[in-house]
Design an enzyme around this catalytic site. Structure first.
Site, PDB file in Angstrom:
ATOM      1  N   ASP A  16       0.867  -1.166   0.000  1.00 39.83           N
ATOM      2  CA  ASP A  16       0.000   0.000   0.000  1.00 39.83           C
ATOM      3  C   ASP A  16       0.916   1.232   0.000  1.00 39.83           C
ATOM      4  O   ASP A  16       2.113   1.125   0.295  1.00 39.83           O
ATOM      5  CB  ASP A  16      -0.889  -0.044   1.245  1.00 39.83           C
ATOM      6  N   ASP A  18       0.022   5.174   1.013  1.00 38.58           N
ATOM      7  CA  ASP A  18      -0.115   6.080   2.169  1.00 38.58           C
ATOM      8  C   ASP A  18      -0.195   5.274   3.459  1.00 38.58           C
ATOM      9  O   ASP A  18      -1.028   4.368   3.594  1.00 38.58           O
ATOM     10  CB  ASP A  18      -1.383   6.922   2.033  1.00 38.58           C
TER      11      ASP A  18
END
Length: 223
Positions: A16, A18
């Site tokens: 992922d 952020d």
């Protein structure tokens, strides 16, 4: 796949963005506070916007506007926040401590790695390009690359296909429950990034990831 061998090695790591690879909270919070200033609302502190940073523009606006959120022009404010964020997308954003070392080790050991985020592509692409340590990502899939986004497994399966790796030989690392849900549905192993924008450690542990990493350096055991 919970309860698997902690020493398993993988053919690919997928991250992922952020709250996992990058600490983007202050740039997102800066955009939020510009929107709030335009609405004559007091700015919110980092302790308020940081937990919402992985959950998108609406989540940030909701913590900023509070009780006023149901009564405002939400679509217009969302676009305003995204416009402000796009203007200053990588002023403060940087890799979390340990990420650069983990990525370097993956590359040195010829383990493929990529990025799968729910962030829209028009924001993902300039942000990734602004961070030199992410230049060698072999696949970058955004929230609008396909017609569906996490927690659907399809973007993760698509990322594995781009990497030419069987999903069952991939590890997905993220800091939100939808990340773990998507990995499970894709038949991938999962690791919770406990350094990210998690609501609480206890909550994150309840998601049932295969691994719960205190630091990116926990990933070295799988290389």
């Amino acid at each position: 796949m919970a309860g698997c061998n902690p020493d398993i090695a993988f053919d690919a790591f997928i991250f992922d963005l952020d709250g996992t690879l990058l600490d983007t909270a202050d740039d997102l919070g800066g955009a939020l506070n510009r929107v709030l200033a335009d609405a004559n609302i007091a700015p919110v502190d980092k302790s308020i916007y940081r937990p919402a940073a992985s959950n998108g523009a609406n989540a940030l606006l909701e913590v900023g506007f509070g009780d006023k959120w149901p009564d405002v022009e939400q679509l217009a404010l969302r676009q305003q926040l995204l416009d402000y964020y796009a203007e200053d997308i990588a002023i403060h954003s940087k890799c979390f401590n340990g990420i650069e070392q983990l990525l370097a080790s993956l590359e040195q050991n010829s383990i493929k790695w990529g990025i799968m985020t729910n962030k829209p592509g028009f924001l993902t692409e300039p942000l990734v390009q602004a961070i030199p340590s992410l230049a060698n990502a072999m696949a970058v899939v955004s929230g609008d690359t396909l017609a569906v986004a996490k927690p659907s497994p399809e973007p993760l399966i698509h990322t594995a296909n781009m990497l030419d790796v069987d999903p069952t030989r991939c590890l997905y690392i993220g800091d939100a429950e939808r990340d773990i849900q998507a990995a499970k549905a894709a038949n991938m192993y999962s690791a919770t990034a406990l350094w990210g924008y998690i609501p609480s450690v206890d909550t994150a542990l309840s998601w049932g990831a295969d691994f719960n990493w205190q630091s990116p350096t926990d990933g070295f055991i799988h290389i």
